[in-house]
Design a protein around this motif. Structure first.
Motif, PDB file in Angstrom:
ATOM      1  N   ARG A  98      15.949   6.742  84.619  1.00 41.65           N
ATOM      2  CA  ARG A  98      15.052   5.644  84.978  1.00 41.65           C
ATOM      3  C   ARG A  98      15.581   4.256  84.607  1.00 41.65           C
ATOM      4  NH1 ARG A  98      11.927   4.215  80.405  1.00 41.65           N
ATOM      5  NH2 ARG A  98      12.123   5.753  78.740  1.00 41.65           N
ATOM      6  N   VAL A  99      16.489   4.163  83.620  1.00 41.65           N
ATOM      7  CA  VAL A  99      17.019   2.849  83.246  1.00 41.65           C
ATOM      8  C   VAL A  99      17.828   2.212  84.364  1.00 41.65           C
ATOM      9  CG1 VAL A  99      17.009   3.317  80.768  1.00 41.65           C
ATOM     10  CG2 VAL A  99      19.090   3.733  82.088  1.00 41.65           C
ATOM     11  N   TRP A 100      18.282   3.030  85.313  1.00 38.24           N
ATOM     12  CA  TRP A 100      19.072   2.532  86.432  1.00 38.24           C
ATOM     13  C   TRP A 100      18.192   2.089  87.601  1.00 38.24           C
ATOM     14  CZ3 TRP A 100      23.918   1.499  85.360  1.00 38.24           C
ATOM     15  CH2 TRP A 100      24.573   2.233  84.374  1.00 38.24           C
ATOM     16  N   GLY A 101      16.892   2.233  87.484  1.00 34.91           N
ATOM     17  CA  GLY A 101      15.977   2.000  88.589  1.00 34.91           C
ATOM     18  C   GLY A 101      16.021   0.626  89.231  1.00 34.91           C
ATOM     19  N   GLY A 102      16.382  -0.395  88.505  1.00 34.64           N
ATOM     20  CA  GLY A 102      16.379  -1.747  89.056  1.00 34.64           C
ATOM     21  C   GLY A 102      17.650  -2.150  89.776  1.00 34.64           C
ATOM     22  N   PHE A 103      18.629  -1.260  89.823  1.00 30.13           N
ATOM     23  CA  PHE A 103      19.900  -1.580  90.445  1.00 30.13           C
ATOM     24  C   PHE A 103      19.962  -1.057  91.875  1.00 30.13           C
ATOM     25  CE2 PHE A 103      20.973  -1.651  85.955  1.00 30.13           C
ATOM     26  CZ  PHE A 103      21.725  -2.808  85.853  1.00 30.13           C
ATOM     27  N   ASP A 104      20.659  -1.817  92.709  1.00 27.25           N
ATOM     28  CA  ASP A 104      20.979  -1.334  94.060  1.00 27.25           C
ATOM     29  C   ASP A 104      22.051  -0.270  93.933  1.00 27.25           C
ATOM     30  OD1 ASP A 104      19.382  -3.422  94.969  1.00 27.25           O
ATOM     31  OD2 ASP A 104      21.098  -4.733  95.364  1.00 27.25           O
ATOM     32  N   ASP A 105      22.230   0.510  94.977  1.00 33.27           N
ATOM     33  CA  ASP A 105      23.318   1.490  94.978  1.00 33.27           C
ATOM     34  C   ASP A 105      24.665   0.801  94.827  1.00 33.27           C
ATOM     35  OD1 ASP A 105      21.643   3.647  95.222  1.00 33.27           O
ATOM     36  OD2 ASP A 105      21.791   3.721  97.395  1.00 33.27           O
ATOM     37  N   GLU A 106      24.772  -0.434  95.330  1.00 29.44           N
ATOM     38  CA  GLU A 106      26.043  -1.169  95.246  1.00 29.44           C
ATOM     39  C   GLU A 106      26.327  -1.613  93.813  1.00 29.44           C
ATOM     40  OE1 GLU A 106      25.060  -4.376  97.805  1.00 29.44           O
ATOM     41  OE2 GLU A 106      25.584  -3.294  99.613  1.00 29.44           O
ATOM     42  N   GLY A 107      25.281  -1.778  92.991  1.00 23.88           N
ATOM     43  CA  GLY A 107      25.456  -2.355  91.668  1.00 23.88           C
ATOM     44  C   GLY A 107      25.893  -1.387  90.601  1.00 23.88           C
TER      45      GLY A 107
ATOM     46  N   ARG B 293      45.338  -7.304  77.690  1.00 28.89           N
ATOM     47  CA  ARG B 293      45.692  -6.500  78.861  1.00 28.89           C
ATOM     48  C   ARG B 293      44.430  -5.994  79.564  1.00 28.89           C
ATOM     49  NH1 ARG B 293      50.075  -3.651  80.122  1.00 28.89           N
ATOM     50  NH2 ARG B 293      51.034  -5.559  79.401  1.00 28.89           N
ATOM     51  N   CYS B 294      43.485  -5.504  78.802  1.00 31.38           N
ATOM     52  CA  CYS B 294      42.247  -4.990  79.380  1.00 31.38           C
ATOM     53  C   CYS B 294      41.510  -6.086  80.155  1.00 31.38           C
ATOM     54  CB  CYS B 294      41.358  -4.439  78.265  1.00 31.38           C
ATOM     55  SG  CYS B 294      39.864  -3.656  78.856  1.00 31.38           S
ATOM     56  N   LEU B 295      41.423  -7.264  79.587  1.00 35.71           N
ATOM     57  CA  LEU B 295      40.757  -8.383  80.265  1.00 35.71           C
ATOM     58  C   LEU B 295      41.520  -8.810  81.515  1.00 35.71           C
ATOM     59  CD1 LEU B 295      39.725 -10.378  77.094  1.00 35.71           C
ATOM     60  CD2 LEU B 295      38.148  -9.337  78.744  1.00 35.71           C
ATOM     61  N   GLU B 296      42.849  -8.854  81.422  1.00 36.04           N
ATOM     62  CA  GLU B 296      43.668  -9.228  82.586  1.00 36.04           C
ATOM     63  C   GLU B 296      43.505  -8.222  83.724  1.00 36.04           C
ATOM     64  OE1 GLU B 296      47.359 -11.399  80.183  1.00 36.04           O
ATOM     65  OE2 GLU B 296      47.549  -9.311  80.824  1.00 36.04           O
ATOM     66  N   GLU B 297      43.523  -6.949  83.387  1.00 40.13           N
ATOM     67  CA  GLU B 297      43.394  -5.928  84.429  1.00 40.13           C
ATOM     68  C   GLU B 297      42.005  -5.944  85.061  1.00 40.13           C
ATOM     69  OE1 GLU B 297      44.695  -2.203  82.739  1.00 40.13           O
ATOM     70  OE2 GLU B 297      46.793  -2.865  82.710  1.00 40.13           O
ATOM     71  N   THR B 298      40.996  -6.214  84.266  1.00 42.37           N
ATOM     72  CA  THR B 298      39.640  -6.308  84.796  1.00 42.37           C
ATOM     73  C   THR B 298      39.516  -7.518  85.719  1.00 42.37           C
ATOM     74  OG1 THR B 298      38.770  -5.211  82.817  1.00 42.37           O
ATOM     75  CG2 THR B 298      37.190  -6.430  84.178  1.00 42.37           C
ATOM     76  N   ALA B 299      40.083  -8.637  85.315  1.00 40.67           N
ATOM     77  CA  ALA B 299      40.061  -9.832  86.173  1.00 40.67           C
ATOM     78  C   ALA B 299      40.787  -9.564  87.484  1.00 40.67           C
ATOM     79  CB  ALA B 299      40.695 -11.018  85.444  1.00 40.67           C
ATOM     80  N   ARG B 300      41.892  -8.848  87.414  1.00 36.40           N
ATOM     81  CA  ARG B 300      42.656  -8.522  88.622  1.00 36.40           C
ATOM     82  C   ARG B 300      41.834  -7.636  89.572  1.00 36.40           C
ATOM     83  NH1 ARG B 300      47.265  -8.451  86.483  1.00 36.40           N
ATOM     84  NH2 ARG B 300      47.085  -6.447  85.449  1.00 36.40           N
ATOM     85  N   VAL B 301      41.063  -6.718  89.022  1.00 37.29           N
ATOM     86  CA  VAL B 301      40.195  -5.868  89.840  1.00 37.29           C
ATOM     87  C   VAL B 301      39.195  -6.733  90.603  1.00 37.29           C
ATOM     88  CG1 VAL B 301      38.288  -4.186  89.701  1.00 37.29           C
ATOM     89  CG2 VAL B 301      40.453  -3.733  88.532  1.00 37.29           C
ATOM     90  N   PHE B 302      38.572  -7.677  89.912  1.00 41.89           N
ATOM     91  CA  PHE B 302      37.604  -8.556  90.565  1.00 41.89           C
ATOM     92  C   PHE B 302      38.272  -9.455  91.603  1.00 41.89           C
ATOM     93  CE2 PHE B 302      34.895  -7.957  86.642  1.00 41.89           C
ATOM     94  CZ  PHE B 302      33.886  -7.276  87.292  1.00 41.89           C
TER      95      PHE B 302
ATOM     96  N   TYR C 107      34.558  -2.748  90.389  1.00 41.56           N
ATOM     97  CA  TYR C 107      34.401  -2.578  88.943  1.00 41.56           C
ATOM     98  C   TYR C 107      33.862  -1.183  88.633  1.00 41.56           C
ATOM     99  CZ  TYR C 107      33.179  -3.418  84.093  1.00 41.56           C
ATOM    100  OH  TYR C 107      33.090  -3.333  82.726  1.00 41.56           O
ATOM    101  N   SER C 108      32.877  -0.745  89.399  1.00 45.70           N
ATOM    102  CA  SER C 108      32.328   0.605  89.208  1.00 45.70           C
ATOM    103  C   SER C 108      33.425   1.645  89.371  1.00 45.70           C
ATOM    104  CB  SER C 108      31.202   0.879  90.207  1.00 45.70           C
ATOM    105  OG  SER C 108      30.085   0.088  89.913  1.00 45.70           O
ATOM    106  N   ASP C 109      34.273   1.455  90.372  1.00 40.89           N
ATOM    107  CA  ASP C 109      35.384   2.379  90.597  1.00 40.89           C
ATOM    108  C   ASP C 109      36.350   2.353  89.412  1.00 40.89           C
ATOM    109  OD1 ASP C 109      36.954   4.195  92.308  1.00 40.89           O
ATOM    110  OD2 ASP C 109      38.377   2.518  92.372  1.00 40.89           O
ATOM    111  N   MET C 110      36.650   1.167  88.897  1.00 40.80           N
ATOM    112  CA  MET C 110      37.567   1.047  87.768  1.00 40.80           C
ATOM    113  C   MET C 110      37.031   1.802  86.554  1.00 40.80           C
ATOM    114  SD  MET C 110      38.873  -2.267  85.600  1.00 40.80           S
ATOM    115  CE  MET C 110      37.541  -2.223  84.405  1.00 40.80           C
ATOM    116  N   ILE C 111      35.757   1.607  86.233  1.00 41.27           N
ATOM    117  CA  ILE C 111      35.248   2.259  85.030  1.00 41.27           C
ATOM    118  C   ILE C 111      34.997   3.751  85.241  1.00 41.27           C
ATOM    119  CG2 ILE C 111      34.405   0.181  83.913  1.00 41.27           C
ATOM    120  CD1 ILE C 111      31.651   0.742  84.902  1.00 41.27           C
TER     121      ILE C 111
END
Length: 179
Positions: free
Chosen positions: A169-178, A59-68, A88-92
């Motif tokens: 700082r671990v988030w430094g390489g990500f865009d705001d969208e990521g 179920r978790c995998l199906e719902e995640t796939a549906r989000v994408f 995905y960010s919104d889902m989690i």
């Protein structure tokens, strides 16, 4: 409540319980208690703990796939990766248990494999491949783009599961969208 509605309640409760305690650390008693049923009734709906875990993982995998898939379908031209990442960010953010359940799936499969149980992980691998294929097709079936998207997603999952706060700082390489 019908048996199907109870079964649905068990799957939702199982995602919550397994997300927190993992496969080994979660009792069927805790799941039954969360749903408000007896263990014997729980085992009329599912033959055992393994079946409950696999139903929750699927179920978790199906719902995640549906989000994408939904994000890709509704994305503006050229904006599919950003739309999928944001969805995905919104889902989690809304349902952290799905993220934790994903992480628990990987641990459970690895533990079963290490113990010689190669069948346990098969339904989870199949579900993950469907999730991967959903992402891959939405991203134009480009192996490099899909691999990068999934790699960044797994890093995000890991950092979130480890509890690194936004702005660290671990988030430094990500865009705001990521993230």
């Amino acid at each position: 409540m019908s048996a199907e509605e109870r079964r649905e309640s068990v799957i939702r409760a199982a995602i919550s319980e397994f997300a927190r305690g993992g496969y080994e650390g979660t009792s069927t008693e805790a799941i039954a208690r969360r749903v408000g049923v007896s263990q014997p009734y729980l085992f009329r709906l599912f033959p055992g703990k393994r079946a409950i875990f696999l139903a929750a993982a699927t179920r978790c995998l199906e719902e995640t796939a549906r989000v994408f898939a939904d994000a890709a379908k509704n994305a503006p031209p050229g904006g599919i990766p950003a739309a999928m990442g944001a969805a995905y960010s919104d889902m989690i953010e809304r349902d952290r248990e799905k993220l934790l359940m994903q992480m628990q799936m990987y641990v459970a499969v690895a533990s079963a494999e290490a113990a010689g149980d190669h069948e346990f992980g098969q339904p989870i691998r199949e579900g993950w491949l469907e999730l991967r294929d959903t992402i891959h097709l939405a991203l134009g079936a480009d192996e490099k783009v899909s691999s990068r998207f999934l790699s960044e997603g797994m890093l995000i999952n890991t950092l979130l599961a480890l509890g690194f706060p936004a702005g660290h700082r671990v988030w430094g390489g990500f865009d705001d969208e990521g993230c």
